[in-house]
Enzyme design. Structure first.
Site, short mmCIF file in Angstrom:
data_model
loop_
_atom_site.label_atom_id
_atom_site.label_comp_id
_atom_site.label_asym_id
_atom_site.label_seq_id
_atom_site.Cartn_x
_atom_site.Cartn_y
_atom_site.Cartn_z
N ARG A 113 24.96 -66.42 15.74
CA ARG A 113 25.46 -64.69 15.78
C ARG A 113 25.74 -63.42 15.99
NH1 ARG A 113 30.55 -64.33 18.15
NH2 ARG A 113 30.30 -67.04 19.00
N TYR A 144 14.30 -43.59 32.15
CA TYR A 144 14.26 -45.50 32.20
C TYR A 144 15.05 -46.03 33.86
CZ TYR A 144 13.58 -50.32 32.24
OH TYR A 144 14.04 -52.07 32.44
N ASP A 180 16.29 -42.85 23.53
CA ASP A 180 15.25 -43.55 23.48
C ASP A 180 14.01 -43.62 23.90
OD1 ASP A 180 13.56 -46.02 24.94
OD2 ASP A 180 15.39 -45.93 26.89
N LYS A 185 8.59 -53.52 24.54
CA LYS A 185 7.14 -53.22 24.71
C LYS A 185 6.37 -52.96 23.90
CE LYS A 185 9.74 -52.46 28.82
NZ LYS A 185 10.33 -51.42 28.54
#
Ligand SMILES: *Cc1c(COP(=O)(O)O)cnc(C)c1O
Length: 377
Positions: A47, A101, A174, A199
């Site tokens: 992690r 978005y 973004d 994406k």
């Protein structure tokens, strides 16, 4: 190294243990401690850090020409983390673009994160409107999304950064729809460039991952790095491995996405059942000149409005055969989506608007598919 070379080599090397050319996937969650308590290879618990994640972060840092990258389990985990990472001494006001978005609006409108901030929205293709908003009351963060989603608006990154710097606000871009191939927000002065790696970078619609690349060191980057392991919204080694596989072909894929999108935009633009086409490559697009200056090409995403009503638009989405009626973008498959019915009451998307993510199929097949679907309305 130039971009295409970095996409294949940055953050990776031939495996010193086996000679494997492709970086092995490391699934171990924990790493051996030496007798003196140290971790000789720098990894302790996955992690906190792990080899595949580190490779991906190094690669994305190189592609965005940044200082460092922090990756998360999704684009939204990256977005919520960067918003919350805003240092306490910054004003609580966030300026958002009027088209962006939809998930960010859901986050800010429907969760406690939003209630901790004062959110205002401006049309960022209008610098006067932004200047007024930034000067009327101090803002902590200015959010940029360009080309925006789903209306494909273009924002002049350098001009917004200029206003933000004077106002003392942090800028986040973004960069998902442009990708680092087409647009480099950090070189235009932005503080952070953010991706839904899900994406174009992943590129095959088979992984979920988000990343933030910082221009320089500072308290926000420190917050992000601490929260990555403290909050634990980390990407899996498998998803990092897939993203590192996908990113190698990103420049090659983008050139096909862009050239096919141009052909489809021109085709739709001349079609008598189409009212308007939104693609920055079209000379009449209001953001064309800014896009031509700040992007190396115009991207694979576009929207168009059909003549008629919402039912006609939905019929087109239901009638295509090669395009898949699905959300998301940036994959090998072409997608079509009626955003207004996905976003429901809060939507700002016109109800005759369809968004297209142009994939890597033969462009003539894509054009004929749209042709036959438009013939049905
Ligand atoms: C998909 C997307 C996101 C959210 O990313 P997830 O990986 O789905 O969480 C954020 N911004 C843009 C522009 C997107 O297209």
């Amino acid at each position: 190294m130039r971009f295409e070379t970095k996409a294949i080599h940055a953050g990776r090397q031939v495996d010193p243990v086996t000679g494997a050319v492709t970086t092995p996937m490391h699934l171990s969650t924990t790493y051996e401690r030496s007798a003196d308590g140290s971790y000789t290879d720098g990894f302790m618990y996955s992690r906190g850090d792990n080899p595949n994640r580190r490779s991906l972060e190094e690669c994305l840092t190189a592609l965005e020409e940044g200082y460092d990258c922090v990756s998360f389990s999704s684009g939204m985990a990256a977005i919520s983390s960067i918003i919350e990472a805003l240092p306490k001494d910054k004003p609580r006001r966030i300026i958002l673009p009027d088209d962006m978005y939809f998930g960010v609006l859901t986050l800010l409108n429907e969760t406690d994160i939003g209630r901790r901030f004062d959110i205002i929205t401006v049309d960022m293709s209008n610098m006067e409107e932004l200047k007024e908003a930034a000067e009327s009351e101090a803002a902590g963060l200015i959010w940029i999304e360009t080309p925006s989603n789903p209306q494909i608006k273009i924002v002049d990154i350098a001009a917004v950064v200029n206003i933000a710097k004077k106002a003392g606000a942090v800028t986040v871009v973004d960069n998902t729809t442009a990708t680092p191939v087409l647009q480099n927000p950090l070189s235009l002065g932005a503080d952070f460039s953010l991706h839904s790696v899900t994406k174009y970078i992943g590129g095959h619609s088979d992984l979920l991952l988000g990343a933030v690349v910082a221009k320089e060191d500072g308290p926000m980057l420190h917050n992000l790095r601490t929260w990555q392991h403290a909050k634990g919204a980390v990407p899996s080694s498998f998803d990092c491995w897939l993203a590192l596989r996908g990113v190698q072909t990103l420049p090659a894929r983008m050139s096909v996405h862009c050239s096919s999108a141009k052909i489809i935009a021109d085709f739709l633009n001349q079609h008598d059942k189409v009212e308007a086409v939104y693609h920055p490559g079209l000379p009449e697009h209001p953001g064309h000149d800014v896009a031509a200056a700040q992007m190396s090409d115009f991207g694979g995403l576009m929207s168009f409005k059909v003549k008629g009503n919402a039912e006609d638009a939905i019929k087109v989405a239901n009638t295509v055969k090669i395009f898949t009626q699905a959300t998301s973008l940036g994959g090998t498959h072409s997608y079509i989506e009626h955003r207004a019915s996905v976003e429901k009451e809060l939507t700002k998307a016109p109800d005759t608007l369809l968004r297209l993510s142009i994939g890597l199929e033969n462009v003539q097949d894509l054009q004929e598919d749209l042709e036959q679907a438009l013939a049905e309305i």
